[in-house]
Design a protein around this motif. Structure first.
Motif, PDB file in Angstrom:
ATOM      1  N   TYR A 103       0.979  -1.159  -0.038  1.00 36.32           N
ATOM      2  CA  TYR A 103       0.044  -0.003  -0.046  1.00 36.32           C
ATOM      3  C   TYR A 103       0.939   1.310   0.152  1.00 36.32           C
ATOM      4  CZ  TYR A 103      -4.427   2.498   0.740  1.00 36.32           C
ATOM      5  OH  TYR A 103      -5.279   3.132   0.764  1.00 36.32           O
ATOM      6  N   PRO A 104       0.525   2.257  -0.765  1.00 31.58           N
ATOM      7  CA  PRO A 104       1.495   3.414  -0.843  1.00 31.58           C
ATOM      8  C   PRO A 104       1.295   4.389   0.301  1.00 31.58           C
ATOM      9  CG  PRO A 104      -0.495   3.696  -2.509  1.00 31.58           C
ATOM     10  CD  PRO A 104      -0.635   2.141  -1.772  1.00 31.58           C
ATOM     11  N   ASN A 105       2.337   5.225   0.197  1.00 30.67           N
ATOM     12  CA  ASN A 105       2.014   6.240   1.306  1.00 30.67           C
ATOM     13  C   ASN A 105       1.754   7.921   0.590  1.00 30.67           C
ATOM     14  OD1 ASN A 105       2.970   8.610   3.139  1.00 30.67           O
ATOM     15  ND2 ASN A 105       4.353   7.290   4.089  1.00 30.67           N
ATOM     16  N   PRO A 106       0.520   8.257   0.962  1.00 32.64           N
ATOM     17  CA  PRO A 106      -0.026   9.352   0.446  1.00 32.64           C
ATOM     18  C   PRO A 106       0.819  10.736   0.278  1.00 32.64           C
ATOM     19  CG  PRO A 106      -1.274   8.933   2.218  1.00 32.64           C
ATOM     20  CD  PRO A 106      -0.294   7.861   2.144  1.00 32.64           C
ATOM     21  N   GLN A 107       1.604  10.729   1.477  1.00 30.71           N
ATOM     22  CA  GLN A 107       2.608  11.793   1.609  1.00 30.71           C
ATOM     23  C   GLN A 107       3.972  11.876   0.729  1.00 30.71           C
ATOM     24  OE1 GLN A 107       2.547  14.585   3.842  1.00 30.71           O
ATOM     25  NE2 GLN A 107       0.282  14.083   3.831  1.00 30.71           N
ATOM     26  N   GLU A 108       4.154  10.655   0.389  1.00 35.24           N
ATOM     27  CA  GLU A 108       5.391  10.317  -0.565  1.00 35.24           C
ATOM     28  C   GLU A 108       5.173   9.993  -1.852  1.00 35.24           C
ATOM     29  OE1 GLU A 108       7.344   7.149   1.406  1.00 35.24           O
ATOM     30  OE2 GLU A 108       7.893   8.592   3.615  1.00 35.24           O
ATOM     31  N   ASP A 109       3.976   9.201  -2.002  1.00 32.60           N
ATOM     32  CA  ASP A 109       3.672   8.916  -3.439  1.00 32.60           C
ATOM     33  C   ASP A 109       2.009   9.138  -3.526  1.00 32.60           C
ATOM     34  OD1 ASP A 109       3.595   7.973  -6.098  1.00 32.60           O
ATOM     35  OD2 ASP A 109       4.135   5.835  -5.338  1.00 32.60           O
ATOM     36  N   PRO A 110       1.703  10.207  -3.737  1.00 32.72           N
ATOM     37  CA  PRO A 110       0.318  10.734  -3.764  1.00 32.72           C
ATOM     38  C   PRO A 110      -0.252  10.018  -5.173  1.00 32.72           C
ATOM     39  CG  PRO A 110       1.678  12.862  -4.210  1.00 32.72           C
ATOM     40  CD  PRO A 110       2.479  11.606  -3.802  1.00 32.72           C
ATOM     41  N   GLU A 111       0.560  10.050  -6.094  1.00 34.10           N
ATOM     42  CA  GLU A 111      -0.082   9.716  -7.587  1.00 34.10           C
ATOM     43  C   GLU A 111      -0.702   8.005  -7.360  1.00 34.10           C
ATOM     44  OE1 GLU A 111       1.032   9.068 -12.126  1.00 34.10           O
ATOM     45  OE2 GLU A 111       2.339  10.114 -10.868  1.00 34.10           O
ATOM     46  N   ALA A 112       0.173   7.426  -6.800  1.00 35.34           N
ATOM     47  CA  ALA A 112      -0.395   5.954  -6.180  1.00 35.34           C
ATOM     48  C   ALA A 112      -1.424   5.776  -5.617  1.00 35.34           C
ATOM     49  CB  ALA A 112       0.842   5.151  -5.747  1.00 35.34           C
ATOM     50  N   CYS A 113      -1.801   6.776  -4.945  1.00 36.15           N
ATOM     51  CA  CYS A 113      -2.867   6.968  -3.935  1.00 36.15           C
ATOM     52  C   CYS A 113      -4.302   7.574  -4.561  1.00 36.15           C
ATOM     53  CB  CYS A 113      -2.684   7.744  -2.798  1.00 36.15           C
ATOM     54  SG  CYS A 113      -1.669   6.839  -1.393  1.00 36.15           S
ATOM     55  N   GLY A 114      -4.175   7.807  -5.728  1.00 34.57           N
ATOM     56  CA  GLY A 114      -5.070   8.611  -6.703  1.00 34.57           C
ATOM     57  C   GLY A 114      -5.293  10.119  -6.196  1.00 34.57           C
ATOM     58  N   ARG A 115      -4.024  10.601  -5.882  1.00 31.02           N
ATOM     59  CA  ARG A 115      -4.043  12.189  -5.441  1.00 31.02           C
ATOM     60  C   ARG A 115      -3.095  12.853  -6.354  1.00 31.02           C
ATOM     61  NH1 ARG A 115      -7.529  13.761  -4.106  1.00 31.02           N
ATOM     62  NH2 ARG A 115      -7.275  15.118  -2.361  1.00 31.02           N
ATOM     63  N   TYR A 116      -3.170  14.068  -6.462  1.00 32.03           N
ATOM     64  CA  TYR A 116      -2.368  14.883  -7.197  1.00 32.03           C
ATOM     65  C   TYR A 116      -1.487  15.486  -6.312  1.00 32.03           C
ATOM     66  CZ  TYR A 116      -5.930  18.011  -5.731  1.00 32.03           C
ATOM     67  OH  TYR A 116      -6.834  18.920  -4.935  1.00 32.03           O
ATOM     68  N   LYS A 117      -1.201  15.531  -5.123  1.00 38.29           N
ATOM     69  CA  LYS A 117      -0.517  16.124  -4.293  1.00 38.29           C
ATOM     70  C   LYS A 117      -0.122  15.432  -2.789  1.00 38.29           C
ATOM     71  CE  LYS A 117      -3.447  19.907  -2.620  1.00 38.29           C
ATOM     72  NZ  LYS A 117      -3.712  21.377  -2.199  1.00 38.29           N
ATOM     73  N   SER A 118       0.732  16.207  -2.062  1.00 38.49           N
ATOM     74  CA  SER A 118       0.865  15.228  -0.781  1.00 38.49           C
ATOM     75  C   SER A 118      -0.583  15.433  -0.035  1.00 38.49           C
ATOM     76  CB  SER A 118       2.055  16.134  -0.139  1.00 38.49           C
ATOM     77  OG  SER A 118       2.174  15.521   1.279  1.00 38.49           O
ATOM     78  N   SER A 119      -0.964  14.144   0.391  1.00 42.20           N
ATOM     79  CA  SER A 119      -2.130  14.122   1.008  1.00 42.20           C
ATOM     80  C   SER A 119      -2.158  13.336   2.181  1.00 42.20           C
ATOM     81  CB  SER A 119      -3.210  13.366  -0.025  1.00 42.20           C
ATOM     82  OG  SER A 119      -4.328  13.127   0.524  1.00 42.20           O
ATOM     83  N   TYR A 120      -3.498  13.169   3.049  1.00 41.26           N
ATOM     84  CA  TYR A 120      -3.644  12.191   4.080  1.00 41.26           C
ATOM     85  C   TYR A 120      -4.821  11.506   3.861  1.00 41.26           C
ATOM     86  CZ  TYR A 120      -0.402  14.823   7.393  1.00 41.26           C
ATOM     87  OH  TYR A 120       0.508  15.372   7.942  1.00 41.26           O
ATOM     88  N   VAL A 121      -5.096  11.230   2.293  1.00 41.81           N
ATOM     89  CA  VAL A 121      -6.027  10.500   1.935  1.00 41.81           C
ATOM     90  C   VAL A 121      -5.333   9.531   1.025  1.00 41.81           C
ATOM     91  CG1 VAL A 121      -8.482  10.140   0.714  1.00 41.81           C
ATOM     92  CG2 VAL A 121      -7.991  12.015   2.447  1.00 41.81           C
ATOM     93  N   CYS A 122      -5.624   8.274   0.866  1.00 43.53           N
ATOM     94  CA  CYS A 122      -5.056   7.241  -0.029  1.00 43.53           C
ATOM     95  C   CYS A 122      -6.202   6.405  -0.537  1.00 43.53           C
ATOM     96  CB  CYS A 122      -3.977   6.375   0.532  1.00 43.53           C
ATOM     97  SG  CYS A 122      -3.090   5.475  -0.802  1.00 43.53           S
ATOM     98  N   ASP A 123      -6.531   6.504  -1.967  1.00 43.67           N
ATOM     99  CA  ASP A 123      -7.616   5.883  -2.458  1.00 43.67           C
ATOM    100  C   ASP A 123      -7.290   5.328  -4.044  1.00 43.67           C
ATOM    101  OD1 ASP A 123     -10.316   5.114  -2.919  1.00 43.67           O
ATOM    102  OD2 ASP A 123     -10.953   7.066  -3.711  1.00 43.67           O
ATOM    103  N   PRO A 124      -6.338   4.445  -3.846  1.00 34.75           N
ATOM    104  CA  PRO A 124      -5.846   4.027  -5.085  1.00 34.75           C
ATOM    105  C   PRO A 124      -6.917   3.180  -5.991  1.00 34.75           C
ATOM    106  CG  PRO A 124      -5.156   2.456  -3.333  1.00 34.75           C
ATOM    107  CD  PRO A 124      -5.748   3.688  -2.626  1.00 34.75           C
ATOM    108  N   ASN A 125      -7.894   2.833  -5.447  1.00 33.47           N
ATOM    109  CA  ASN A 125      -9.097   1.972  -6.270  1.00 33.47           C
ATOM    110  C   ASN A 125     -10.367   2.953  -6.450  1.00 33.47           C
ATOM    111  OD1 ASN A 125      -8.200  -0.718  -3.958  1.00 33.47           O
ATOM    112  ND2 ASN A 125      -8.053  -0.633  -6.252  1.00 33.47           N
ATOM    113  N   LYS A 126     -10.113   4.283  -5.899  1.00 28.37           N
ATOM    114  CA  LYS A 126     -11.149   5.200  -6.405  1.00 28.37           C
ATOM    115  C   LYS A 126     -12.559   4.961  -5.867  1.00 28.37           C
ATOM    116  CE  LYS A 126      -8.644   6.687 -10.331  1.00 28.37           C
ATOM    117  NZ  LYS A 126      -7.808   7.850  -9.582  1.00 28.37           N
ATOM    118  N   LEU A 127     -12.569   4.790  -4.399  1.00 22.89           N
ATOM    119  CA  LEU A 127     -13.821   4.491  -3.892  1.00 22.89           C
ATOM    120  C   LEU A 127     -14.513   5.563  -3.701  1.00 22.89           C
ATOM    121  CD1 LEU A 127     -13.006   1.892  -1.263  1.00 22.89           C
ATOM    122  CD2 LEU A 127     -13.479   1.345  -3.515  1.00 22.89           C
ATOM    123  N   ILE A 128     -13.914   6.893  -3.659  1.00 21.28           N
ATOM    124  CA  ILE A 128     -14.811   8.018  -3.504  1.00 21.28           C
ATOM    125  C   ILE A 128     -14.296   9.142  -4.663  1.00 21.28           C
ATOM    126  CG2 ILE A 128     -14.974   7.909  -1.070  1.00 21.28           C
ATOM    127  CD1 ILE A 128     -12.756   9.956  -0.451  1.00 21.28           C
TER     128      ILE A 128
END
Length: 239
Positions: A27-52
């Motif tokens: 599982y990725p780290n949203p602070q270090e790899d936001p793109e893998a978490c479905g985010r576009y910048k450093s984040s505290y939300v990780c949603d790689p499967n795009k549930l929201i």
């Protein structure tokens, strides 16, 4: 099977392989790899499967950053004053389609709960453990196909946000995480707001009744004028 999926991702040259079944080590780290978490910048939300939706994730990030910046520093006086550190509690959200289940593990509700909880603990203690100063992190995990929502906390927030309180809040908001008419983004909003209230030192009570379809301001509990106003705005965003 998991290794086969990873191999196929490598063969087709995908920069980020989006798994369906997750382990904490994958599982990725949203602070270090936001793109893998479905985010576009450093984040505290990780949603790689795009549930929201992206909008829901953006709003949750706003709530989580406000939590960190506006709550009092819960660490020792030395830690809070060192290098001007004055941040409050840190809360993060991990969303997955499903937690990887080893073949030897029976598929029961209890086993799924144990796997999701261990996944959350591994994030807290291993994968995402570089964020804190005094063990002040709270991690929320929701596994959609397993139907399991869990929260784990470091020792500092555990003093006020106890297991019994998190379970009570999760139970109150369970309808938002069901397949039949739930709204995960909205449920996470109410969950984080309830947790924030407890971390601010207030007694827990629900922001909204969980057995009412959230379609108007009349459905809200009259906590305060401010809470009602905020909730009305958020209903327009999420509904």
């Amino acid at each position: 099977m998991k290794s086969v999926v990873l191999l196929l991702c490598c063969l087709v040259g995908l920069s980020h392989c989006v798994l369906i079944e997750w382990t904490a080590s994958d599982y990725p780290n949203p602070q270090e790899d936001p793109e893998a978490c479905g985010r576009y910048k450093s984040s505290y939300v990780c949603d790689p499967n795009k549930l929201i939706s992206k909008r829901a994730a953006d709003f949750l990030d706003h709530i989580l950053l406000n939590l960190q910046n506006d709550t009092k520093c819960p660490c020792s006086r030395y830690s809070c004053e060192r290098n001007g550190y004055n941040k409050g509690y840190i809360m993060a959200i991990a969303l997955v389609k499903k937690i990887y289940k080893p073949e030897k593990v029976k598929d029961t509700v209890d086993s799924r709960k144990a796997l999701v909880n261990q996944f959350a603990l591994d994030l807290l203690n291993k994968r995402w453990n570089g964020w804190d100063v005094c063990d002040e992190v709270v991690i929320i995990v929701f596994s959609k196909d397993d139907g399991i929502l869990t929260t784990v906390s470091g020792s500092t927030p555990q003093r006020v946000l106890t297991n019994s309180i998190t379970k009570a809040i999760q139970l109150e908001l369970a309808r938002f995480f069901r397949d039949d008419g739930g709204n995960v983004g909205q449920g996470l909003h109410y969950l984080t707001m309830n947790y924030r209230r407890v971390l601010d030192g207030y007694h827990y009570y629900p922001i909204m009744y969980s057995d009412v379809v959230p379609d108007s301001a009349a459905d809200m509990i009259k906590v305060s004028l401010v809470t009602s106003l905020i909730t009305t705005i958020l209903l327009k965003i999420f509904c």
